[in-house]
Design a protein around this motif. Structure first.
Motif, PDB file in Angstrom:
ATOM      1  N   VAL A   1       6.973  21.902 -27.514  1.00  0.00           N
ATOM      2  CA  VAL A   1       8.247  22.419 -26.983  1.00  0.00           C
ATOM      3  C   VAL A   1       8.374  23.919 -27.199  1.00  0.00           C
ATOM      4  CG1 VAL A   1       9.392  20.209 -27.366  1.00  0.00           C
ATOM      5  CG2 VAL A   1       9.709  22.041 -29.054  1.00  0.00           C
ATOM      6  N   LYS A   2       7.425  24.539 -27.877  1.00  0.00           N
ATOM      7  CA  LYS A   2       7.574  25.952 -28.209  1.00  0.00           C
ATOM      8  C   LYS A   2       6.537  26.837 -27.504  1.00  0.00           C
ATOM      9  CE  LYS A   2      11.229  26.106 -30.833  1.00  0.00           C
ATOM     10  NZ  LYS A   2      12.447  26.661 -30.229  1.00  0.00           N
ATOM     11  N   ALA A   3       6.769  28.138 -27.561  1.00  0.00           N
ATOM     12  CA  ALA A   3       5.948  29.097 -26.808  1.00  0.00           C
ATOM     13  C   ALA A   3       4.515  29.157 -27.347  1.00  0.00           C
ATOM     14  CB  ALA A   3       6.599  30.476 -26.870  1.00  0.00           C
TER      15      ALA A   3
ATOM     16  N   CYS B   1      11.005  28.843 -35.582  1.00  0.00           N
ATOM     17  CA  CYS B   1      12.333  28.451 -36.052  1.00  0.00           C
ATOM     18  C   CYS B   1      13.421  28.888 -35.088  1.00  0.00           C
ATOM     19  CB  CYS B   1      12.610  29.065 -37.428  1.00  0.00           C
ATOM     20  SG  CYS B   1      12.544  30.859 -37.446  1.00  0.00           S
ATOM     21  N   ASP B   2      14.475  28.114 -35.063  1.00  0.00           N
ATOM     22  CA  ASP B   2      15.699  28.495 -34.342  1.00  0.00           C
ATOM     23  C   ASP B   2      16.826  28.571 -35.356  1.00  0.00           C
ATOM     24  OD1 ASP B   2      14.318  28.346 -31.989  1.00  0.00           O
ATOM     25  OD2 ASP B   2      15.401  26.612 -31.176  1.00  0.00           O
ATOM     26  N   PHE B   3      17.619  29.625 -35.291  1.00  0.00           N
ATOM     27  CA  PHE B   3      18.853  29.692 -36.085  1.00  0.00           C
ATOM     28  C   PHE B   3      19.979  29.172 -35.200  1.00  0.00           C
ATOM     29  CE2 PHE B   3      18.167  33.010 -39.589  1.00  0.00           C
ATOM     30  CZ  PHE B   3      16.787  32.960 -39.516  1.00  0.00           C
TER      31      PHE B   3
ATOM     32  N   GLY C   1      25.433  27.441 -30.714  1.00  0.00           N
ATOM     33  CA  GLY C   1      24.041  27.315 -30.277  1.00  0.00           C
ATOM     34  C   GLY C   1      23.072  28.258 -30.948  1.00  0.00           C
ATOM     35  N   GLU C   2      21.921  28.390 -30.305  1.00  0.00           N
ATOM     36  CA  GLU C   2      20.806  29.148 -30.881  1.00  0.00           C
ATOM     37  C   GLU C   2      21.108  30.648 -30.843  1.00  0.00           C
ATOM     38  OE1 GLU C   2      16.999  28.527 -28.846  1.00  0.00           O
ATOM     39  OE2 GLU C   2      16.405  30.509 -29.560  1.00  0.00           O
ATOM     40  N   ILE C   3      21.118  31.275 -32.013  1.00  0.00           N
ATOM     41  CA  ILE C   3      21.381  32.710 -32.057  1.00  0.00           C
ATOM     42  C   ILE C   3      20.108  33.516 -32.321  1.00  0.00           C
ATOM     43  CG2 ILE C   3      23.861  32.828 -32.497  1.00  0.00           C
ATOM     44  CD1 ILE C   3      23.356  32.578 -35.458  1.00  0.00           C
TER      45      ILE C   3
END
Ligand code: 4AD
Ligand code: MG
Length: 430
Positions: free
Chosen positions: A325-327, A343-345, A352-354
């Protein structure tokens, strides 16, 4: 010499001379109440017929909202006035009479967007724009205080980085090029010169989704660091967010009040460490606490991110996402080749994702494989692959959507109010 309205309020009594715009007006037979505004605040001004000349009284009767004028008078405390002070006017000079202002109460959000060039003057947007200005300054300060250089990438680029589906095409003298989704592919080569770099620049995403958190043009604060591992990247992201919130709480209390933002909710952000949760544990939490079952390997959707974020009062950092699912550039976990050091914050309260970030994959063969899996021609990435040939070092970075941060900190309903002139699929005017 003119005094700013806030300074006049601080002065509290005596003679003052202000200039600004009419925010509200109410006319009576022998008395007119104006609320004046400037960039600093608003203040009530009373104009009595017998305190000014007949010419001034005639002018005062023609005042409409947004008329620009100068007022001289005595300021005094008045608990009933909107900001607790009032000016008793004894001199008035019109700079320009305004036409009937096209915005009045209870307008639809779409009309306010059509008149965005005028709606910028509203108390709400003025407060947001001040907070936004603090945030930009804080980003620069945070990185510069931590030894980063500011570095720029081109906006016109020849490849994708974050997936082809959100690329904006550009007809470049007959050749198909793209607008930047990120500075990253151009930033990685530069850490071999400067080691620690950052930027704030526009990024472009051809987002067809009409959500309250997607723009097609947004300001992207990005960083890239040499000699850094996955933890270091998360530490920088957490440090940056804490610093931004601290600065806003210090400098923009009044603006947060105007926005009716409960700033008590922002206080834990500075003090508490952000929970770091693996993707796999996040699925368990969603199953146990939210009764949501997600198959391992599926990306977290908005609804799942929202549910998860509501369990915490600080941003959370979700780590070790499935590789699929990631780049393509994220480093494979040496202990588990199914997940990456990405990681997503996720902000509290469903914003949502910041931040999205990662440690970068050092092995050029793996990068090439993953580019091919994504249907990309690795030849187009030759310049990027060179970073893995001449003295590569562990490194990583992240990108933060500045409007996502503004929207969350201000407590906005829609990201469109976090940027002066929003661009979405349907909104490109004014
Ligand atoms: O997660 P993203 O796609 O990551 C990157 O672009 C990396 N190359 C960054 C890096 O490592 N240098 O985007 C980063 C952030 C997201 O977390 C989100 O906050 C914001 O950019 N963002 C958007 N903000 C507003 N509107 C959109 N359409 C956005 N798309 C991403
Ligand atoms: Mg992302």
């Amino acid at each position: 010499m003119f005094t700013k309205i806030q300074d006049a309020i601080n002065q509290a009594k005596g003679k003052v001379k202000i200039h600004g715009w009419v925010y509200r007006e109410r006319k009576q037979k022998d008395m007119i109440f104006l609320v004046m505004r400037d960039s600093t605040n608003i203040i009530q001004c009373v104009i009595k017929k017998d305190s000014i000349s007949s010419k001034e009284w005639e002018d005062a009767n023609k005042i409409l909202i947004e008329t620009s004028l100068e007022i001289e008078g005595e300021i005094k405390e008045d608990k009933r006035a909107p900001t607790g002070y009032e000016i008793q006017t004894n001199k008035l000079n019109i700079i320009q009479f305004a036409d009937i202002f096209p915005i009045n109460k209870d307008q639809s959000p779409e009309l306010l967007l059509d008149y965005r060039h005028l709606w910028l003057r509203s108390r709400k947007l003025t407060a947001v724009l001040k907070i936004r200005s603090t945030i930009f300054f804080a980003i620069h300060n945070y990185f510069r205080n931590n030894g980063f250089y500011e570095f720029q990438s081109p906006i016109i680029q020849s490849t994708q980085c974050e997936g082809g589906s959100t690329l904006f095409n550009l007809d470049y003298f007959g050749k198909k090029l793209f607008l930047a989704q990120t500075w990253q592919l151009y930033a990685e080569p530069a850490i071999f010169a400067l080691e620690k770099i950052y930027c704030i620049a526009p990024s472009f995403r051809a987002e067809k989704s009409k959500t309250p958190r997607h723009l097609t043009e947004y300001w992207h604060a990005e960083m890239e660091v040499a000699w850094a591992n996955f933890d270091d990247i998360q530490n920088y992201g957490e440090g940056l967010i804490k610093f931004i919130v601290k600065e806003v709480l210090e400098k923009n209390r009044e603006d947060l009040k105007i926005l009716e933002r409960d700033y008590k909710k922002l206080e834990p952000i500075i003090k508490k460490p952000f929970p770091r949760i693996t993707y796999t544990d996040a699925l368990k939490i969603l199953k146990d606490k939210c009764k949501m079952k997600i198959d391992w390997g599926k990306d977290l959707r908005t609804i799942e991110e929202d549910k998860l974020s509501k369990l915490y009062d600080t941003p959370i950092i979700v780590t070790h996402y499935p590789k699929i699912v990631k780049a393509f550039y994220m480093k494979e976990d040496p202990k588990n080749s199914k997940v990456v050091f990405g990681c997503d914050f996720i902000a509290p309260d469903g914003y949502g994702e910041i931040i999205g970030g990662s440690e970068r994959e050092p092995d050029p063969k793996k990068i090439v494989e993953r580019l091919k899996d994504n249907g990309e021609n690795p030849d187009n990435y030759k310049f990027y692959l060179d970073t893995r040939k001449y003295g590569s070092v562990p490194h990583g970075g992240f990108g933060m959507g500045v409007e996502r941060i503004v929207s969350w900190i201000c407590g906005l309903d829609n990201i469109k109010d976090a940027i002066p002139y929003p661009r979405t699929m349907l909104r490109y005017l004014p």
